[in-house]
Design a protein around this motif. Sequence first.
Motif, PDB file in Angstrom:
ATOM      1  N   UNK A   1       0.889  -1.212  -0.082  1.00  0.00           N
ATOM      2  CA  UNK A   1      -0.006  -0.025  -0.053  1.00  0.00           C
ATOM      3  C   UNK A   1       0.791   1.225  -0.021  1.00  0.00           C
ATOM      4  N   UNK A   2       0.335   2.305  -0.511  1.00  0.00           N
ATOM      5  CA  UNK A   2       0.937   3.714  -0.101  1.00  0.00           C
ATOM      6  C   UNK A   2      -0.236   4.832  -0.122  1.00  0.00           C
ATOM      7  N   UNK A   3       0.075   5.919   0.497  1.00  0.00           N
ATOM      8  CA  UNK A   3      -0.683   6.888   0.455  1.00  0.00           C
ATOM      9  C   UNK A   3      -0.205   7.936  -0.447  1.00  0.00           C
ATOM     10  N   UNK A   4      -1.224   8.091  -1.267  1.00  0.00           N
ATOM     11  CA  UNK A   4      -0.788   9.268  -2.539  1.00  0.00           C
ATOM     12  C   UNK A   4      -1.396  10.628  -2.528  1.00  0.00           C
ATOM     13  N   UNK A   5      -0.662  11.776  -2.785  1.00  0.00           N
ATOM     14  CA  UNK A   5      -1.314  13.002  -2.588  1.00  0.00           C
ATOM     15  C   UNK A   5      -1.836  13.386  -1.417  1.00  0.00           C
ATOM     16  N   UNK A   6      -1.660  12.795  -0.179  1.00  0.00           N
ATOM     17  CA  UNK A   6      -2.207  13.112   1.283  1.00  0.00           C
ATOM     18  C   UNK A   6      -3.646  12.753   0.964  1.00  0.00           C
TER      19      UNK A   6
END
Length: 197
Positions: free
Chosen positions: A48-53
């Motif tokens: 997983x990643x968090x993108x663009x907050x």
Amino acid sequence: MQRFRNDRWFIKRYQLADLYCQQDQIEQRCILMRSCSNSIESIPQIDFIFENSNELVIRQHYIEKDNSATFSSYQRLAKDLDLMHKAGLVHGDLHPRNLIISHGRCYIIDFEPCYIQQRYNIRARMSSKFTWSELDRKENKLTSLTDKVGFYKVVSLFHGSDEPALTLDFEKQLKDLNCQNILEIIGNYNSFNPKMD
């Protein structure tokens, strides 16, 4: 939520504003999902990643299904569910569509925060009626009991039974068992006959 698929990955994108839990809680669950996917065979690789907050992107290894399940497939699944619960991870929506059968093995999919989404601005668990434990529903929480109920129903259906309707008394008995014990019960109805509605 948006879904994408290629030859290797199944990808889902969530707007954080659409999720009930705070980002740090979601991140803790995702870290646990990733850890379990690295150590438990029935869980395809997850990252997983968090993108663009403001967006959560979950990527799960894509597995082609062939529906080649045997009883030993469910024995391995029971063992892996017990390992998963011991690690502190509850799936929360275990039903036939969230299991992929491939080369004689059951794989559990849809590990994204399936029970922390919002619907119509109120807290709503996404678990289907098929799997959510009545005891958990009454207490408005999600525990491994919900996975055990889902596992019991899935394997009972695999055995050719009609979809079982469990009583609260039987759920209370399941609460103290692990999935390997539940599989033994299903395989030996002579020694344990659950009371069905």
